[in-house]
Design an enzyme around this catalytic site. Structure first.
Site, mmCIF file in Angstrom:
data_model
loop_
_atom_site.group_PDB
_atom_site.id
_atom_site.type_symbol
_atom_site.label_atom_id
_atom_site.label_comp_id
_atom_site.label_asym_id
_atom_site.label_seq_id
_atom_site.Cartn_x
_atom_site.Cartn_y
_atom_site.Cartn_z
ATOM 1 N N ASN A 198 0.794 -1.235 0.000
ATOM 2 C CA ASN A 198 0.000 0.000 0.000
ATOM 3 C C ASN A 198 0.824 1.282 0.000
ATOM 4 O O ASN A 198 0.329 2.324 -0.413
ATOM 5 C CB ASN A 198 -1.039 -0.014 1.136
ATOM 6 C CG ASN A 198 -0.417 -0.073 2.489
ATOM 7 O OD1 ASN A 198 0.767 -0.379 2.626
ATOM 8 N ND2 ASN A 198 -1.181 0.208 3.519
ATOM 9 N N GLU A 233 5.721 -3.769 11.749
ATOM 10 C CA GLU A 233 4.501 -2.955 11.754
ATOM 11 C C GLU A 233 3.462 -3.771 11.016
ATOM 12 O O GLU A 233 3.529 -3.925 9.796
ATOM 13 C CB GLU A 233 4.738 -1.608 11.046
ATOM 14 C CG GLU A 233 5.690 -0.691 11.772
ATOM 15 C CD GLU A 233 5.203 -0.200 13.125
ATOM 16 O OE1 GLU A 233 4.003 -0.329 13.426
ATOM 17 O OE2 GLU A 233 6.041 0.299 13.890
ATOM 18 N N CYS A 278 -3.138 0.615 6.997
ATOM 19 C CA CYS A 278 -3.147 -0.062 8.293
ATOM 20 C C CYS A 278 -3.806 0.840 9.320
ATOM 21 O O CYS A 278 -4.407 0.372 10.276
ATOM 22 C CB CYS A 278 -1.735 -0.418 8.713
ATOM 23 S SG CYS A 278 -0.685 0.998 8.809
HETATM 24 N N1 LIG Z 1 1.233 -1.385 10.655
HETATM 25 C C1 LIG Z 1 1.596 -0.886 9.488
HETATM 26 O O1 LIG Z 1 2.395 0.043 9.417
HETATM 27 C C2 LIG Z 1 1.071 -1.440 8.215
HETATM 28 C C3 LIG Z 1 0.465 -2.673 8.140
HETATM 29 N N2 LIG Z 1 0.005 -3.139 6.960
HETATM 30 C C4 LIG Z 1 -0.663 -4.425 6.919
HETATM 31 O O2 LIG Z 1 -0.225 -5.148 5.780
HETATM 32 C C5 LIG Z 1 -1.283 -5.907 5.223
HETATM 33 C C6 LIG Z 1 -1.440 -5.604 3.754
HETATM 34 O O3 LIG Z 1 -0.217 -5.511 3.098
HETATM 35 P P1 LIG Z 1 0.375 -6.725 2.254
HETATM 36 O O4 LIG Z 1 1.430 -6.179 1.362
HETATM 37 O O5 LIG Z 1 -0.741 -7.492 1.627
HETATM 38 O O6 LIG Z 1 1.000 -7.591 3.415
HETATM 39 P P2 LIG Z 1 1.806 -8.967 3.301
HETATM 40 O O7 LIG Z 1 2.154 -9.341 4.696
HETATM 41 O O8 LIG Z 1 1.089 -9.940 2.463
HETATM 42 O O9 LIG Z 1 3.124 -8.584 2.492
HETATM 43 C C7 LIG Z 1 4.043 -7.650 2.988
HETATM 44 C C8 LIG Z 1 5.391 -7.910 2.377
HETATM 45 O O10 LIG Z 1 5.872 -9.190 2.779
HETATM 46 C C9 LIG Z 1 6.301 -9.930 1.642
HETATM 47 N N3 LIG Z 1 6.197 -11.350 1.945
HETATM 48 C C10 LIG Z 1 5.195 -12.225 1.671
HETATM 49 N N4 LIG Z 1 5.502 -13.449 2.160
HETATM 50 C C11 LIG Z 1 6.708 -13.350 2.734
HETATM 51 C C12 LIG Z 1 7.544 -14.256 3.430
HETATM 52 N N5 LIG Z 1 7.220 -15.509 3.623
HETATM 53 N N6 LIG Z 1 8.704 -13.797 3.906
HETATM 54 C C13 LIG Z 1 9.072 -12.515 3.743
HETATM 55 N N7 LIG Z 1 8.321 -11.605 3.093
HETATM 56 C C14 LIG Z 1 7.154 -12.018 2.611
HETATM 57 C C15 LIG Z 1 5.389 -9.432 0.547
HETATM 58 O O11 LIG Z 1 5.916 -9.744 -0.720
HETATM 59 P P3 LIG Z 1 4.942 -10.151 -1.942
HETATM 60 O O12 LIG Z 1 4.174 -8.928 -2.261
HETATM 61 O O13 LIG Z 1 5.881 -10.552 -2.999
HETATM 62 O O14 LIG Z 1 4.077 -11.258 -1.445
HETATM 63 C C16 LIG Z 1 5.396 -7.943 0.850
HETATM 64 O O15 LIG Z 1 6.582 -7.353 0.399
HETATM 65 C C17 LIG Z 1 -2.483 -5.542 6.049
HETATM 66 O O16 LIG Z 1 -2.694 -6.498 7.046
HETATM 67 C C18 LIG Z 1 -2.093 -4.229 6.703
HETATM 68 O O17 LIG Z 1 -2.755 -3.913 7.867
HETATM 69 C C19 LIG Z 1 0.144 -2.432 5.830
HETATM 70 C C20 LIG Z 1 0.742 -1.221 5.845
HETATM 71 C C21 LIG Z 1 1.229 -0.611 7.043
HETATM 72 O O1 LIG Z 2 0.383 1.380 5.680
HETATM 73 C C1 LIG Z 2 -0.258 2.225 6.196
HETATM 74 O O2 LIG Z 2 -1.451 2.196 6.222
HETATM 75 C C2 LIG Z 2 0.517 3.401 6.635
HETATM 76 O O3 LIG Z 2 1.565 3.064 7.440
HETATM 77 C C3 LIG Z 2 -0.374 4.449 7.168
HETATM 78 O O4 LIG Z 2 0.142 5.635 6.801
HETATM 79 P P1 LIG Z 2 -0.802 6.910 6.820
HETATM 80 O O5 LIG Z 2 -1.538 6.865 8.099
HETATM 81 O O6 LIG Z 2 0.136 8.032 6.712
HETATM 82 O O7 LIG Z 2 -1.714 6.764 5.646
#
Ligand SMILES: NC(=O)C1=CN([C@@H]2O[C@H](COP(=O)(O)OP(=O)(O)OC[C@H]3O[C@@H](n4cnc5c(N)ncnc54)[C@H](OP(=O)(O)O)[C@@H]3O)[C@@H](O)[C@H]2O)C=CC1
Ligand SMILES: O=C(O)[C@H](O)COP(=O)(O)O
Length: 498
Positions: free
Chosen positions: A169, A264, A298
């Site tokens: 994202n 995170e 997130c």
């Molecule tokens: N707290 C925070 O700051 C944030 C949390 N999120 C959370 O992330 C989720 C959505 O994002 P999303 O990208 O779908 O999350 P994912 O956990 O699916 O993927 C995150 C990253 O991990 C990689 N990945 C996948 N499998 C593995 C593995 N086995 N080992 C190491 N890396 C791996 C992915 O690569 P690939 O794409 O190639 O699968 C991607 O680069 C939601 O739950 C959201 O809440 C999102 C943004 C911010």
């Molecule tokens: O991945 C997310 O959702 C971000 O860490 C949140 O960032 P924002 O609150 O600045 O949109």
């Protein structure tokens, strides 16, 4: 256009290259990974499917490059970061275009992400110079039984090779929030970008290349996380993992070796609305917080907990604002754009159907075309519905009516997540009590949850994470304290003015 102009060298035919040893390379695998445009649902780009041997090579080079980088004066490291930030901002248009095509981010928000990333890098350079330019000096006679015979000097030293894994994202912003702190602190950096968002990330990495960072200091390995993720995170060459994403982070934490982790993860950010709240302010924030980037943040508002006495009014106000949201392609700057993948859309639909079966009130009819889901407010949600607890990561927002503040806090704290939360009230004393009672890393008073400004501490409790982000905290996290103790043969006391 992507892969054009100064970016021409990062593509070979129709496959983007990976970055190793300061060069753009094709993987020996001969295979590529397709990136599907969430709007057209057709292949938009392809990236290299890197091999384990290539990961090994990158780690070896990163280790060697880090040794000389750590000897590079701090001001020079900062200077290079400022240069990369300027180049990134200069090329915001093609990078933003990738974000539009790969993750369906509305065009204007895509540009904002790149500019914010440039600012984040510059701020990191400045903050790093200040934090790392200072150490501590301790004397021994403050501890019982000691004379003033020991002088202790502390400074912050790099960890080695940082592995950065951001989510789809914010593939640029959540990458630089790891790259900047890693580099200013004298570490080297291996980036594994999310597959959706990888091409935007490769363009961003090229900006660091153009800035002239030493060869091997930054590498970018592409491929599916499910295929190379474990090999990367369990690699003995990694000295620290900074990960942002979903439950994958929990699995990584169990598998990773004895290295510092910055995690995170997901959230189920609650918005508590009290009787005395400014309901227009609350409604505006609920819509912005719940639906911007189609709820794929997130920090999105993921459940509204409103006092029954004001619930009808609040729901009407939110409904009126939801009706004004534009729905369509990211190129047209619509508020609601297709969610990142078909599987994500199916998951969101599953939550909606469960709520329907259990009689939630649909404030709008449910509508979906491909990956595009129209914004949906679900009223009268109860705790037995999945949407009350699970993170849709889409434009669907549940409202739970509560009869006491305690009920709201109880719901918030019963979640396995604890990222952020918010409370709307005019009574600051109540707001503080609620903030203290909520088991989340941050509570916003009278505003929607948000990570930024990027120098604020950002952290989740429970399954929402380990450690804390934000520029200052990331700089500190990517260093270790080193002490040198000078032992004097005889106690020495400063006399002040003789
Ligand atoms: N707290 C925070 O700051 C944030 C949390 N999120 C959370 O992330 C989720 C959505 O994002 P999303 O990208 O779908 O999350 P994912 O956990 O699916 O993927 C995150 C990253 O991990 C990689 N990945 C996948 N499998 C593995 C593995 N086995 N080992 C190491 N890396 C791996 C992915 O690569 P690939 O794409 O190639 O699968 C991607 O680069 C939601 O739950 C959201 O809440 C999102 C943004 C911010
Ligand atoms: O991945 C997310 O959702 C971000 O860490 C949140 O960032 P924002 O609150 O600045 O949109």
């Amino acid at each position: 256009m992507a892969g054009n102009g100064v970016f021409a060298e990062i593509i070979d035919g129709d496959v983007f290259k990976y970055y190793c040893e300061g060069e753009w390379k094709k993987s020996a695998s001969g295979k590529s990974v397709a990136i599907i445009n969430p709007t057209t649902r057709k292949i938009q780009y392809k990236v290299q499917a890197c091999t384990q041997e290539e990961v090994n090579k990158v780690m070896e080079i990163a280790k060697a490059a880090q040794k000389s980088w750590a000897k590079t004066p701090l001001w020079k490291r900062a200077e290079l970061l400022h240069k990369a930030a300027a180049i990134l901002k200069e090329h915001k248009a093609p990078i933003a275009e990738c974000l539009v095509k790969e993750i369906a981010k509305p065009a204007k928000d895509a540009v904002t992400e790149v500019v914010r990333s440039g600012d984040l890098i510059s701020y990191t350079a400045e903050e790093g110079v200040r934090i790392l330019g200072e150490g501590k000096f301790l004397v021994s006679d403050s501890f019982p039984g000691n004379e003033r015979t020991k002088y202790c000097l502390t400074s912050k030293i790099p960890l080695g090779v940082i592995l950065a894994i951001p989510p789809f994202n914010y593939p640029v912003n959540l990458a630089v929030s790891k790259i900047g702190p890693a580099l200013i602190t004298g570490n080297s950096l291996v980036l594994k970008p999310p597959t959706q968002g990888a091409v935007a990330a490769l363009h961003m990495v090229h900006c660091f290349h153009l800035a002239g960072f030493p060869k091997g200091l930054i590498s970018c390995i592409t491929g599916k996380g499910s295929e190379i993720g474990d090999f990367l995170t369990m690699h003995p060459g990694v000295n620290c993992i900074s990960f942002t994403g979903g439950d994958t982070g929990v699995a990584i934490s169990k598998k990773a070796g004895m290295v510092p982790l910055q995690m995170e993860l997901g959230g189920k950010d609650a918005c508590i609305v009290l009787e005395d709240a400014d309901l227009d302010l609350a409604a505006g924030n609920i819509v912005k917080g719940g639906f911007s980037y189609s709820g794929q943040r997130c920090t999105a508002v993921k459940v509204v907990l409103v006092m029954e006495s004001v619930a009808d009014t609040l729901v009407e106000k939110v409904k009126a604002k939801v009706a004004k949201l534009t729905v369509g392609p990211p190129e047209d700057n619509c508020d609601i754009t297709p969610v990142v993948s078909e599987s994500s859309a199916n998951f969101i639909e599953g939550l909606v159907m469960d709520a329907k079966q259990k009689d939630a009130t649909f404030c709008q009819p449910y509508k979906r075309e491909g990956n595009l889901i129209w914004p949906l407010l679900l009223d009268n949600v109860r705790p037995d519905m999945r949407i009350a607890w699970e993170e849709p990561f889409g434009p669907v927002l549940p409202v739970i009516r509560i009869n006491s503040v305690e009920e709201g806090i109880h719901h918030c704290n019963a979640s396995n997540f604890g990222l952020q939360g918010c409370v709307f009230t005019k009574d600051i004393n109540k707001a503080i009590l609620i903030s203290d009672a909520m088991e989340t890393g941050t509570v916003q008073i009278n505003s929607a949850p948000a990570r930024g400004p990027d120098h604020f501490p950002f952290q989740g409790l429970k399954d929402s994470g380990i450690g804390s982000q934000g520029i200052t905290n990331s700089i500190n996290m990517m260093t270790k304290v080193k002490t040198t103790v000078i032992n004097l043969p005889t106690p020495s006391y400063t006399m002040g003015k003789l």
